[in-house]
Design an enzyme around this catalytic site. Structure first.
Site, PDB file in Angstrom:
ATOM      1  N   ARG A 116      10.792  16.214 -11.235  1.00 42.89           N
ATOM      2  CA  ARG A 116      11.602  15.804 -10.084  1.00 42.89           C
ATOM      3  C   ARG A 116      12.778  14.983 -10.606  1.00 42.89           C
ATOM      4  O   ARG A 116      12.568  13.964 -11.272  1.00 42.89           O
ATOM      5  CB  ARG A 116      10.743  14.969  -9.130  1.00 42.89           C
ATOM      6  CG  ARG A 116      11.536  14.327  -8.017  1.00 42.89           C
ATOM      7  CD  ARG A 116      10.677  13.543  -7.020  1.00 42.89           C
ATOM      8  NE  ARG A 116      11.550  12.934  -6.041  1.00 42.89           N
ATOM      9  CZ  ARG A 116      11.677  11.625  -5.826  1.00 42.89           C
ATOM     10  NH1 ARG A 116      10.937  10.758  -6.501  1.00 42.89           N
ATOM     11  NH2 ARG A 116      12.528  11.168  -4.945  1.00 42.89           N
TER      12      ARG A 116
ATOM     13  N   HIS B  31      19.470  10.133  -4.293  1.00 40.96           N
ATOM     14  CA  HIS B  31      18.688   9.016  -4.833  1.00 40.96           C
ATOM     15  C   HIS B  31      19.677   7.887  -5.114  1.00 40.96           C
ATOM     16  O   HIS B  31      19.802   7.411  -6.234  1.00 40.96           O
ATOM     17  CB  HIS B  31      17.910   9.453  -6.077  1.00 40.96           C
ATOM     18  CG  HIS B  31      16.735   8.582  -6.417  1.00 40.96           C
ATOM     19  ND1 HIS B  31      15.463   9.080  -6.664  1.00 40.96           N
ATOM     20  CD2 HIS B  31      16.625   7.251  -6.572  1.00 40.96           C
ATOM     21  CE1 HIS B  31      14.636   8.083  -6.959  1.00 40.96           C
ATOM     22  NE2 HIS B  31      15.311   6.956  -6.921  1.00 40.96           N
TER      23      HIS B  31
ATOM     24  N   GLU C 157      13.526   7.675  -0.259  1.00 33.67           N
ATOM     25  CA  GLU C 157      13.266   6.325   0.243  1.00 33.67           C
ATOM     26  C   GLU C 157      14.324   5.788   1.216  1.00 33.67           C
ATOM     27  O   GLU C 157      15.068   4.851   0.897  1.00 33.67           O
ATOM     28  CB  GLU C 157      13.087   5.352  -0.928  1.00 33.67           C
ATOM     29  CG  GLU C 157      11.989   5.770  -1.881  1.00 33.67           C
ATOM     30  CD  GLU C 157      11.619   4.690  -2.893  1.00 33.67           C
ATOM     31  OE1 GLU C 157      12.383   3.712  -3.044  1.00 33.67           O
ATOM     32  OE2 GLU C 157      10.559   4.816  -3.541  1.00 33.67           O
TER      33      GLU C 157
ATOM     34  N   ASN D  65       6.109   8.051  -2.023  1.00 35.36           N
ATOM     35  CA  ASN D  65       6.220   7.175  -3.191  1.00 35.36           C
ATOM     36  C   ASN D  65       5.325   5.984  -2.925  1.00 35.36           C
ATOM     37  O   ASN D  65       5.509   5.269  -1.931  1.00 35.36           O
ATOM     38  CB  ASN D  65       7.658   6.686  -3.389  1.00 35.36           C
ATOM     39  CG  ASN D  65       8.591   7.794  -3.849  1.00 35.36           C
ATOM     40  OD1 ASN D  65       8.166   8.930  -4.066  1.00 35.36           O
ATOM     41  ND2 ASN D  65       9.861   7.474  -3.988  1.00 35.36           N
TER      42      ASN D  65
ATOM     43  N   TYR E  35       3.479   2.468  -4.556  1.00 36.83           N
ATOM     44  CA  TYR E  35       3.355   1.494  -5.644  1.00 36.83           C
ATOM     45  C   TYR E  35       2.349   0.399  -5.355  1.00 36.83           C
ATOM     46  O   TYR E  35       1.626  -0.039  -6.231  1.00 36.83           O
ATOM     47  CB  TYR E  35       4.717   0.869  -5.950  1.00 36.83           C
ATOM     48  CG  TYR E  35       5.644   1.858  -6.616  1.00 36.83           C
ATOM     49  CD1 TYR E  35       5.564   2.099  -7.982  1.00 36.83           C
ATOM     50  CD2 TYR E  35       6.560   2.608  -5.872  1.00 36.83           C
ATOM     51  CE1 TYR E  35       6.379   3.033  -8.598  1.00 36.83           C
ATOM     52  CE2 TYR E  35       7.389   3.541  -6.487  1.00 36.83           C
ATOM     53  CZ  TYR E  35       7.285   3.749  -7.848  1.00 36.83           C
ATOM     54  OH  TYR E  35       8.086   4.683  -8.462  1.00 36.83           O
TER      55      TYR E  35
ATOM     56  N   GLU F 123       6.335   9.772  -6.346  1.00 33.67           N
ATOM     57  CA  GLU F 123       6.432   8.695  -7.342  1.00 33.67           C
ATOM     58  C   GLU F 123       5.175   7.849  -7.277  1.00 33.67           C
ATOM     59  O   GLU F 123       4.688   7.516  -6.194  1.00 33.67           O
ATOM     60  CB  GLU F 123       7.616   7.748  -7.068  1.00 33.67           C
ATOM     61  CG  GLU F 123       8.976   8.303  -7.370  1.00 33.67           C
ATOM     62  CD  GLU F 123      10.103   7.316  -7.077  1.00 33.67           C
ATOM     63  OE1 GLU F 123       9.866   6.087  -7.108  1.00 33.67           O
ATOM     64  OE2 GLU F 123      11.208   7.791  -6.801  1.00 33.67           O
TER      65      GLU F 123
HETATM   66  C1  FCB Z   1      11.374   3.396  -6.319  1.00 31.70           C
HETATM   67  C2  FCB Z   1      12.595   4.178  -6.679  1.00 31.70           C
HETATM   68  C3  FCB Z   1      12.678   4.566  -8.123  1.00 31.70           C
HETATM   69  C4  FCB Z   1      12.172   3.467  -9.032  1.00 31.70           C
HETATM   70  C5  FCB Z   1      10.828   2.969  -8.570  1.00 31.70           C
HETATM   71  C6  FCB Z   1      10.233   1.889  -9.443  1.00 31.70           C
HETATM   72  O1  FCB Z   1      11.643   2.617  -5.199  1.00 31.70           O
HETATM   73  O2  FCB Z   1      12.655   5.360  -5.923  1.00 31.70           O
HETATM   74  O3  FCB Z   1      14.003   4.930  -8.387  1.00 31.70           O
HETATM   75  O4  FCB Z   1      13.111   2.483  -9.148  1.00 31.70           O
HETATM   76  O5  FCB Z   1      10.924   2.488  -7.271  1.00 31.70           O
END
Ligand code: FCB
Length: 470
Positions: A78, A122, A167, A297, A299, A354
């Site tokens: 990607r 992006h 995002e 995405n 985290y 992500e």
């Molecule tokens: C996300 C972004 C990516 C990267 C990660 C850690 O928010 O999409 O570009 O910076 O965080």
């Protein structure tokens, strides 16, 4: 007892990057200026004044980077397109060398049997469009459709997986309300306008991409957070509700035909003196265009509390393990979100577009990068994804963030998310332990667990504690 956690046979294991974070060549071959060029070239925005001027020099080193992907066995990659490489002024004049660059990259990926997933936006908006009002201006949504049309016409014969935006929360709230990302605006009304125009541009672009790229699958990527409350007090639960609106429902609800959430509109009352005056007839139907997949995405989670009491720790649950971004490691949040999306919003297909972690480990004397915590982070998240698939969640692929260390926006180069180490002086790339482990996961389409716990190099881990590789 050892069991093998096997993923569906066509599961797409991949890695992700973004144009501004890796390409460099910020002013080559006719590329126009982007808002990230302007932002990083203006003092005070980014850690120690770092810029993406050179980054990983991927613009020149892409053939070697494809070789690297091949050596890891990636099935999908990607990446994003830099809008100002294609339309230096944002609209109108097309810069052929920009299109040629991505066209060669796509051909190289296909020749390596790696499926390209293209993200159109992006975050590197052409500066000319910013000067004309940026995302808070409705005309930017029209410009995006023009751009999406040019790119999909040029690559749509070969690219069959398209992501309109990466995002929307970051494009709108992080960049226009919190001012942390380009263009660095602090104005909630502007953020709400930006969010609407980003969503609208997605809705308008989907049919254009489909027309130019027959048989393509088109979706959008959201960064969603799992939300918890610090306590069950009514006030803390309400803080969680508001936070869920801001990060999650403000985007999910309109995309899935539910309009903006009424409680969220009420939360934003002060910033909306004229209500949702930027919503025109037909907009909400356009935004709710059916898509083929949703990109997630993931985290971390957020733990919400109504008020910060000085007698309480500023970081809620400070005992939890955190990555170097300060983000709590919380794989159960990914599990919760995958289930929530499936049982509530019902996208036909999901990709994790992500997921990854920032840890700074560098090469030891032998050139090995022992990034055990990143490896464990990925393994624990793969594990919950596997469980979610078992619940019927239509998860079709997983993109690790990131293929290689790169320019981490306002954090510059001090945060390293790569499974591959980048030496920014020499541009040498070294696959870290996590990348070598990931290569094995891909080769076996899964990994083994002992007594329910995943293993590393055959050694079981217990409750997230370290494995003991030889
Ligand atoms: C996300 C972004 C990516 C990267 C990660 C850690 O928010 O999409 O570009 O910076 O965080």
């Amino acid at each position: 007892m050892s069991t093998f956690q096997s993923f569906p046979s066509n599961f797409l294991w991949g890695a992700a990057t973004a144009s501004y974070q890796i390409e460099g060549a910020w002013n080559e071959d006719g590329k126009g200026e982007s808002i990230w060029d302007r932002f990083t070239h203006t003092p005070g925005h980014v850690f120690e004044g770092h810029t993406g001027d050179v980054a990983c020099d991927h613009y020149h080193r892409w053939p070697q980077d494809i070789e690297l992907m091949k050596s890891l066995g990636l099935r999908a990659y990607r990446f994003s397109i830099g809008w100002p490489r294609i339309l230096p002024e944002g609209r109108g004049r097309v810069n052929q060398p920009g299109l040629d660059f991505y066209s060669r990259l796509v051909d190289g990926l296909l020749a390596a049997d790696i499926t390209p997933f293209v993200t159109l936006y992006h975050w590197d908006l052409p500066q000319t469009l910013q000067d004309a009002g940026g995302w808070p201006a409705r005309a930017t949504a029209e410009a995006f459709v023009e751009y999406a049309g040019v790119v999909s016409a040029a690559l749509g014969d070969r690219v069959k997986n398209w992501i309109t935006h990466n995002e929307p929360w970051c494009i709108s709230f992080l960049s226009h309300m919190l001012g942390i990302h380009a263009p660095g605006v602090r104005d909630t009304n502007a953020a709400l306008r930006a969010a609407h125009h980003v969503l609208l541009s997605h809705g308008w672009a989907v049919p254009v991409i489909r027309a130019n790229s027959p048989g393509a699958e088109v979706g959008i990527t959201l960064n969603l957070e799992w939300k918890d409350a610090a306590s069950h007090s009514a006030a803390d639960l309400d803080a969680m509700r508001a936070s869920d609106n801001l990060s999650n429902r403000w985007f999910l609800d309109p995309l899935y035909g539910r309009h903006y959430p009424a409680d969220g509109v009420a939360d934003f009352a002060n910033a909306l003196p004229n209500g949702l005056d930027f919503v025109e007839p037909g907009d909400m139907a356009a935004i709710a265009v059916p898509t083929d997949f949703l990109g997630l995405n993931y985290y971390t989670r957020a733990v919400n509390r109504a008020e910060v009491d000085d007698n309480l720790p500023q970081v809620i649950f400070p005992d939890r393990p955190r990555t170097e971004m300060g983000w709590e490691e919380y794989p159960e949040g990914l599990y919760g979100l995958l289930n929530r999306l499936h049982f509530d919003y019902r996208p036909p297909k999901l990709y994790i577009t992500e997921n990854g972690a920032s840890f700074g480990n560098g090469p030891d004397a032998d050139g090995r990068v022992a990034d055990t915590r990143r490896l464990n982070y990925l393994r624990d998240h793969f594990s919950v994804a596997h469980r979610a698939i078992g619940n019927g969640v239509p998860l079709a692929g997983y993109f690790v963030w990131s293929l290689m260390d790169n320019f981490e926006w306002a954090e510059g180069y001090r945060q390293r998310f790569g499974i591959v180490w980048v030496d920014y002086e020499t541009q040498q790339r070294i696959p870290k332990d996590s990348a070598l482990w990931y290569r094995d996961v891909i080769a076996h389409n899964g990994f083994s667990t002992v007594n329910g716990f995943p293993t590393v190099n055959g050694f079981p881990t217990v409750n997230g504690s370290e494995a003991q590789p030889a």
